[in-house]
Design a protein around this motif. Structure first.
Motif, PDB file in Angstrom:
ATOM      1  N   GLU A  94       0.822  -1.220   0.000  1.00 25.70           N
ATOM      2  CA  GLU A  94       0.000   0.000   0.000  1.00 25.70           C
ATOM      3  C   GLU A  94       0.853   1.267   0.000  1.00 25.70           C
ATOM      4  O   GLU A  94       0.361   2.347  -0.332  1.00 25.70           O
ATOM      5  CB  GLU A  94      -0.966   0.001   1.191  1.00 25.70           C
ATOM      6  CG  GLU A  94      -0.295  -0.017   2.547  1.00 25.70           C
ATOM      7  CD  GLU A  94       0.149  -1.395   3.020  1.00 25.70           C
ATOM      8  OE1 GLU A  94       0.842  -1.438   4.043  1.00 25.70           O
ATOM      9  OE2 GLU A  94      -0.161  -2.417   2.392  1.00 25.70           O
ATOM     10  N   ALA A  95       2.124   1.167   0.332  1.00 28.41           N
ATOM     11  CA  ALA A  95       3.011   2.333   0.348  1.00 28.41           C
ATOM     12  C   ALA A  95       3.690   2.573  -1.002  1.00 28.41           C
ATOM     13  O   ALA A  95       4.418   3.555  -1.150  1.00 28.41           O
ATOM     14  CB  ALA A  95       4.065   2.170   1.441  1.00 28.41           C
ATOM     15  N   LEU A  96       3.445   1.706  -1.988  1.00 29.29           N
ATOM     16  CA  LEU A  96       4.100   1.870  -3.287  1.00 29.29           C
ATOM     17  C   LEU A  96       3.722   3.193  -3.937  1.00 29.29           C
ATOM     18  O   LEU A  96       4.576   3.893  -4.482  1.00 29.29           O
ATOM     19  CB  LEU A  96       3.780   0.696  -4.220  1.00 29.29           C
ATOM     20  CG  LEU A  96       4.450   0.737  -5.599  1.00 29.29           C
ATOM     21  CD1 LEU A  96       5.973   0.783  -5.468  1.00 29.29           C
ATOM     22  CD2 LEU A  96       4.033  -0.456  -6.432  1.00 29.29           C
ATOM     23  N   LYS A  97       2.449   3.557  -3.871  1.00 30.46           N
ATOM     24  CA  LYS A  97       2.018   4.804  -4.505  1.00 30.46           C
ATOM     25  C   LYS A  97       2.754   6.007  -3.923  1.00 30.46           C
ATOM     26  O   LYS A  97       3.243   6.868  -4.654  1.00 30.46           O
ATOM     27  CB  LYS A  97       0.512   4.986  -4.350  1.00 30.46           C
ATOM     28  CG  LYS A  97      -0.035   6.170  -5.130  1.00 30.46           C
ATOM     29  CD  LYS A  97      -1.527   6.349  -4.926  1.00 30.46           C
ATOM     30  CE  LYS A  97      -2.284   5.197  -5.513  1.00 30.46           C
ATOM     31  NZ  LYS A  97      -3.740   5.380  -5.476  1.00 30.46           N
ATOM     32  N   SER A  98       2.879   6.079  -2.604  1.00 31.23           N
ATOM     33  CA  SER A  98       3.578   7.220  -1.999  1.00 31.23           C
ATOM     34  C   SER A  98       5.072   7.166  -2.304  1.00 31.23           C
ATOM     35  O   SER A  98       5.714   8.211  -2.472  1.00 31.23           O
ATOM     36  CB  SER A  98       3.318   7.299  -0.497  1.00 31.23           C
ATOM     37  OG  SER A  98       3.835   6.166   0.154  1.00 31.23           O
ATOM     38  N   PHE A  99       5.641   5.972  -2.403  1.00 27.63           N
ATOM     39  CA  PHE A  99       7.045   5.828  -2.764  1.00 27.63           C
ATOM     40  C   PHE A  99       7.280   6.385  -4.179  1.00 27.63           C
ATOM     41  O   PHE A  99       8.191   7.173  -4.407  1.00 27.63           O
ATOM     42  CB  PHE A  99       7.464   4.362  -2.682  1.00 27.63           C
ATOM     43  CG  PHE A  99       8.897   4.098  -3.055  1.00 27.63           C
ATOM     44  CD1 PHE A  99       9.927   4.480  -2.222  1.00 27.63           C
ATOM     45  CD2 PHE A  99       9.226   3.448  -4.238  1.00 27.63           C
ATOM     46  CE1 PHE A  99      11.256   4.232  -2.558  1.00 27.63           C
ATOM     47  CE2 PHE A  99      10.518   3.184  -4.590  1.00 27.63           C
ATOM     48  CZ  PHE A  99      11.548   3.582  -3.738  1.00 27.63           C
ATOM     49  N   VAL A 100       6.438   5.974  -5.109  1.00 35.88           N
ATOM     50  CA  VAL A 100       6.547   6.445  -6.496  1.00 35.88           C
ATOM     51  C   VAL A 100       6.391   7.967  -6.549  1.00 35.88           C
ATOM     52  O   VAL A 100       7.203   8.666  -7.156  1.00 35.88           O
ATOM     53  CB  VAL A 100       5.494   5.753  -7.397  1.00 35.88           C
ATOM     54  CG1 VAL A 100       5.447   6.411  -8.765  1.00 35.88           C
ATOM     55  CG2 VAL A 100       5.800   4.270  -7.518  1.00 35.88           C
ATOM     56  N   ASN A 101       5.362   8.481  -5.900  1.00 37.48           N
ATOM     57  CA  ASN A 101       5.141   9.929  -5.927  1.00 37.48           C
ATOM     58  C   ASN A 101       6.263  10.697  -5.264  1.00 37.48           C
ATOM     59  O   ASN A 101       6.602  11.814  -5.682  1.00 37.48           O
ATOM     60  CB  ASN A 101       3.791  10.273  -5.305  1.00 37.48           C
ATOM     61  CG  ASN A 101       2.651   9.982  -6.264  1.00 37.48           C
ATOM     62  OD1 ASN A 101       2.768  10.190  -7.462  1.00 37.48           O
ATOM     63  ND2 ASN A 101       1.557   9.479  -5.744  1.00 37.48           N
ATOM     64  N   GLY A 102       6.870  10.129  -4.240  1.00 29.81           N
ATOM     65  CA  GLY A 102       8.014  10.776  -3.604  1.00 29.81           C
ATOM     66  C   GLY A 102       9.187  10.921  -4.552  1.00 29.81           C
ATOM     67  O   GLY A 102       9.849  11.968  -4.608  1.00 29.81           O
TER      68      GLY A 102
END
Length: 101
Positions: free
Chosen positions: A87-95
Motif C-alpha cells: 500500500e506504500a508503493l504509490k507514496s514511494f513512487v510519488n516521492g
C-alpha cells in the motif's frame, strides 16, 4: 523534454492500483512485472527512471538491476523497501517523481 519512467511491480494489479495516483506532467509511464518486460521496453525506449516494488523476488530484482546497468548509463533505479507494504508503493513512487516537478 519528458521523462520515461518504468514502474515494476509483482503483479499487474499492483501496478494498476498505483497508476491513477501518478499525475506528473511530462512523464511517459511504462509498466512491467518481470525481466522480460524490462528487456522488451529497454529495446524500444530510452528509460530515465526505474521504480521497482519490493514484491518482486529478490533474485529477479537483482537480475533486473544488473540488466539495466549493463545496457544504460543514464537510467536511475529506485527500489522500495518491503516493510512498508504494497500500500506504500504509490507514496514511494510519488516521492521519487516529486523531484521532477
Amino acid at each position: 523534454m519528458g521523462k520515461n519512467i518504468l514502474l515494476l511491480g509483482r503483479t499487474g494489479a499492483v501496478l494498476d492500483a498505483v497508476r491513477p495516483g501518478i499525475d506528473i506532467a511530462g512523464v511517459c509511464l511504462f509498466a512491467g512485472t518481470r525481466l522480460a518486460d524490462v528487456e522488451r521496453i529497454f529495446a524500444s525506449e530510452r528509460i530515465d527512471i526505474v521504480i521497482m516494488g519490493a514484491g518482486i523476488d529478490l533474485a529477479v530484482r537483482l537480475e533486473i538491476v544488473e540488466f539495466i546497468f549493463g545496457v544504460s548509463t543514464v537510467t536511475t533505479v529506485h527500489m522500495k523497501d518491503k516493510d512498508s507494504g504494497p500500500e506504500a508503493l504509490k507514496s514511494f513512487v510519488n516521492g521519487i517523481l516529486a523531484g521532477l516537478s
